[in-house]
Design a protein around this motif. Structure first.
Motif, PDB file in Angstrom:
ATOM      1  N   GLY A  15       0.641  -1.245  -0.132  1.00 25.06           N
ATOM      2  CA  GLY A  15      -0.167  -0.058   0.047  1.00 25.06           C
ATOM      3  C   GLY A  15       0.787   1.299  -0.078  1.00 25.06           C
ATOM      4  O   GLY A  15       0.297   2.400   0.300  1.00 25.06           O
ATOM      5  N   TYR A  16       2.138   1.191  -0.330  1.00 26.56           N
ATOM      6  CA  TYR A  16       2.764   2.601  -0.357  1.00 26.56           C
ATOM      7  C   TYR A  16       2.693   3.267  -1.558  1.00 26.56           C
ATOM      8  O   TYR A  16       2.368   2.703  -2.605  1.00 26.56           O
ATOM      9  CB  TYR A  16       4.387   2.062  -0.443  1.00 26.56           C
ATOM     10  CG  TYR A  16       4.967   1.471   0.766  1.00 26.56           C
ATOM     11  CD1 TYR A  16       5.306   2.324   1.852  1.00 26.56           C
ATOM     12  CD2 TYR A  16       4.953   0.243   0.916  1.00 26.56           C
ATOM     13  CE1 TYR A  16       5.865   1.980   3.207  1.00 26.56           C
ATOM     14  CE2 TYR A  16       5.276  -0.443   2.278  1.00 26.56           C
ATOM     15  CZ  TYR A  16       5.807   0.534   3.308  1.00 26.56           C
ATOM     16  OH  TYR A  16       6.092   0.092   4.416  1.00 26.56           O
ATOM     17  N   LEU A  17       2.116   4.544  -1.095  1.00 25.75           N
ATOM     18  CA  LEU A  17       1.682   5.596  -2.263  1.00 25.75           C
ATOM     19  C   LEU A  17       2.423   6.772  -1.901  1.00 25.75           C
ATOM     20  O   LEU A  17       2.976   7.079  -0.936  1.00 25.75           O
ATOM     21  CB  LEU A  17       0.077   5.765  -2.308  1.00 25.75           C
ATOM     22  CG  LEU A  17      -0.561   4.640  -2.148  1.00 25.75           C
ATOM     23  CD1 LEU A  17      -2.182   4.971  -2.100  1.00 25.75           C
ATOM     24  CD2 LEU A  17      -0.680   3.914  -3.631  1.00 25.75           C
ATOM     25  N   GLU A  18       2.152   7.885  -3.029  1.00 25.13           N
ATOM     26  CA  GLU A  18       2.856   9.102  -2.924  1.00 25.13           C
ATOM     27  C   GLU A  18       1.760   9.782  -1.843  1.00 25.13           C
ATOM     28  O   GLU A  18       0.533   9.544  -1.703  1.00 25.13           O
ATOM     29  CB  GLU A  18       2.705   9.774  -4.192  1.00 25.13           C
ATOM     30  CG  GLU A  18       3.686   9.436  -5.250  1.00 25.13           C
ATOM     31  CD  GLU A  18       5.330   9.770  -4.674  1.00 25.13           C
ATOM     32  OE1 GLU A  18       5.378  10.882  -4.135  1.00 25.13           O
ATOM     33  OE2 GLU A  18       6.051   8.731  -4.921  1.00 25.13           O
ATOM     34  N   ALA A  19       2.245  10.701  -0.889  1.00 19.37           N
ATOM     35  CA  ALA A  19       1.488  11.446  -0.016  1.00 19.37           C
ATOM     36  C   ALA A  19       0.556  12.397  -0.623  1.00 19.37           C
ATOM     37  O   ALA A  19       0.852  13.090  -1.603  1.00 19.37           O
ATOM     38  CB  ALA A  19       2.322  12.055   1.043  1.00 19.37           C
ATOM     39  N   LYS A  50       2.215  16.002   5.400  1.00 16.86           N
ATOM     40  CA  LYS A  50       3.420  16.233   5.553  1.00 16.86           C
ATOM     41  C   LYS A  50       4.279  14.977   6.001  1.00 16.86           C
ATOM     42  O   LYS A  50       3.864  14.096   6.819  1.00 16.86           O
ATOM     43  CB  LYS A  50       3.884  17.460   6.512  1.00 16.86           C
ATOM     44  CG  LYS A  50       5.397  17.854   6.589  1.00 16.86           C
ATOM     45  CD  LYS A  50       5.565  18.717   7.731  1.00 16.86           C
ATOM     46  CE  LYS A  50       6.961  19.071   7.747  1.00 16.86           C
ATOM     47  NZ  LYS A  50       7.742  18.247   8.694  1.00 16.86           N
ATOM     48  N   VAL A  51       5.262  14.354   4.955  1.00 14.55           N
ATOM     49  CA  VAL A  51       5.918  13.140   5.378  1.00 14.55           C
ATOM     50  C   VAL A  51       7.452  13.489   5.507  1.00 14.55           C
ATOM     51  O   VAL A  51       8.210  14.124   4.619  1.00 14.55           O
ATOM     52  CB  VAL A  51       6.025  12.141   4.204  1.00 14.55           C
ATOM     53  CG1 VAL A  51       6.634  10.961   4.242  1.00 14.55           C
ATOM     54  CG2 VAL A  51       4.384  11.831   3.769  1.00 14.55           C
ATOM     55  N   ALA A  90       7.498   7.240   5.197  1.00 19.18           N
ATOM     56  CA  ALA A  90       6.767   6.978   4.043  1.00 19.18           C
ATOM     57  C   ALA A  90       5.282   7.085   4.317  1.00 19.18           C
ATOM     58  O   ALA A  90       4.842   6.983   5.352  1.00 19.18           O
ATOM     59  CB  ALA A  90       7.089   5.590   3.449  1.00 19.18           C
ATOM     60  N   TYR A  91       4.391   7.394   3.116  1.00 23.32           N
ATOM     61  CA  TYR A  91       3.079   7.213   3.120  1.00 23.32           C
ATOM     62  C   TYR A  91       2.247   5.904   2.969  1.00 23.32           C
ATOM     63  O   TYR A  91       2.707   5.121   1.668  1.00 23.32           O
ATOM     64  CB  TYR A  91       2.243   8.312   2.574  1.00 23.32           C
ATOM     65  CG  TYR A  91       0.970   8.444   2.475  1.00 23.32           C
ATOM     66  CD1 TYR A  91       0.298   9.071   3.776  1.00 23.32           C
ATOM     67  CD2 TYR A  91       0.183   7.985   1.503  1.00 23.32           C
ATOM     68  CE1 TYR A  91      -1.189   9.295   3.686  1.00 23.32           C
ATOM     69  CE2 TYR A  91      -1.284   7.977   1.757  1.00 23.32           C
ATOM     70  CZ  TYR A  91      -1.923   8.490   2.882  1.00 23.32           C
ATOM     71  OH  TYR A  91      -3.331   8.622   2.795  1.00 23.32           O
ATOM     72  N   ILE A 129       1.552   7.457   8.373  1.00 19.55           N
ATOM     73  CA  ILE A 129       2.860   7.642   8.178  1.00 19.55           C
ATOM     74  C   ILE A 129       3.679   6.684   8.861  1.00 19.55           C
ATOM     75  O   ILE A 129       3.275   6.210  10.050  1.00 19.55           O
ATOM     76  CB  ILE A 129       3.216   9.181   8.752  1.00 19.55           C
ATOM     77  CG1 ILE A 129       2.483  10.168   8.340  1.00 19.55           C
ATOM     78  CG2 ILE A 129       4.751   9.423   8.516  1.00 19.55           C
ATOM     79  CD1 ILE A 129       2.507  10.367   6.734  1.00 19.55           C
ATOM     80  N   ILE A 130       4.434   5.927   8.035  1.00 18.90           N
ATOM     81  CA  ILE A 130       5.176   4.565   8.593  1.00 18.90           C
ATOM     82  C   ILE A 130       6.594   5.068   8.380  1.00 18.90           C
ATOM     83  O   ILE A 130       7.171   5.713   7.482  1.00 18.90           O
ATOM     84  CB  ILE A 130       4.572   3.612   7.810  1.00 18.90           C
ATOM     85  CG1 ILE A 130       5.181   2.257   8.571  1.00 18.90           C
ATOM     86  CG2 ILE A 130       4.931   3.579   6.508  1.00 18.90           C
ATOM     87  CD1 ILE A 130       4.636   0.845   7.992  1.00 18.90           C
TER      88      ILE A 130
END
Length: 134
Positions: free
Chosen positions: A18-22, A27-28, A33-34, A42-43
């Motif tokens: 599930g990693y995507l662009e924020a 704010k990342v 990562a988002y 935020i992870i």
């Protein structure tokens, strides 16, 4: 226990894929990562799986979703080492239930057949007769 609390294999699979662009307005920080499947979004763990990241011996395409499925299945297996043993015992017990039920029903009929076939006759004892209605 963490797998059961958060939704099991599906949660791990979603987290890994599930990693995507924020999105705008989120704010990342550096090194984070988002991931919308992680609580808060935020992870600190960066994306771990990529297409063609490994090579399977049997020729299975090494897509990110296939790798995530393998990782989540392995984590489920590692979290429950006695799962297979419990399934075998459940199958053995389920196979014995009909036999035990037949034995219990036959035993009940055998024991109660004598009791149910008896005729009870109540005799009054002299001096202990019920009061007579007037």
């Amino acid at each position: 226990m963490a797998l059961a609390r958060h939704g099991g294999d599906d949660y791990v699979f979603s987290l890994l894929t599930g990693y995507l662009e924020a999105p705008a307005g989120v704010k990342v920080d550096d090194g984070k990562a988002y991931n919308p499947y992680f609580p808060g979004g935020i992870i600190s763990m960066p994306q771990q799986l990529f297409d063609e990241g490994i090579e399977y011996k049997d020729g299975t395409p090494a897509t990110m979703s296939q790798q995530a499925k393998d990782v989540s299945a392995f984590m489920h297996w590692a979290a429950e080492p006695f799962h297979d043993t419990r399934k075998k015992w459940a199958l053995k017990i389920a196979a014995l239930i009909p036999f035990v039920a037949v034995v219990l029903i036959y035993g009940k009929r055998h024991i109660w057949s004598f009791t149910k076939s008896q005729k009870f006759l109540f005799k009054t004892v002299k001096g202990r007769e019920p009061p007579k209605a007037q």
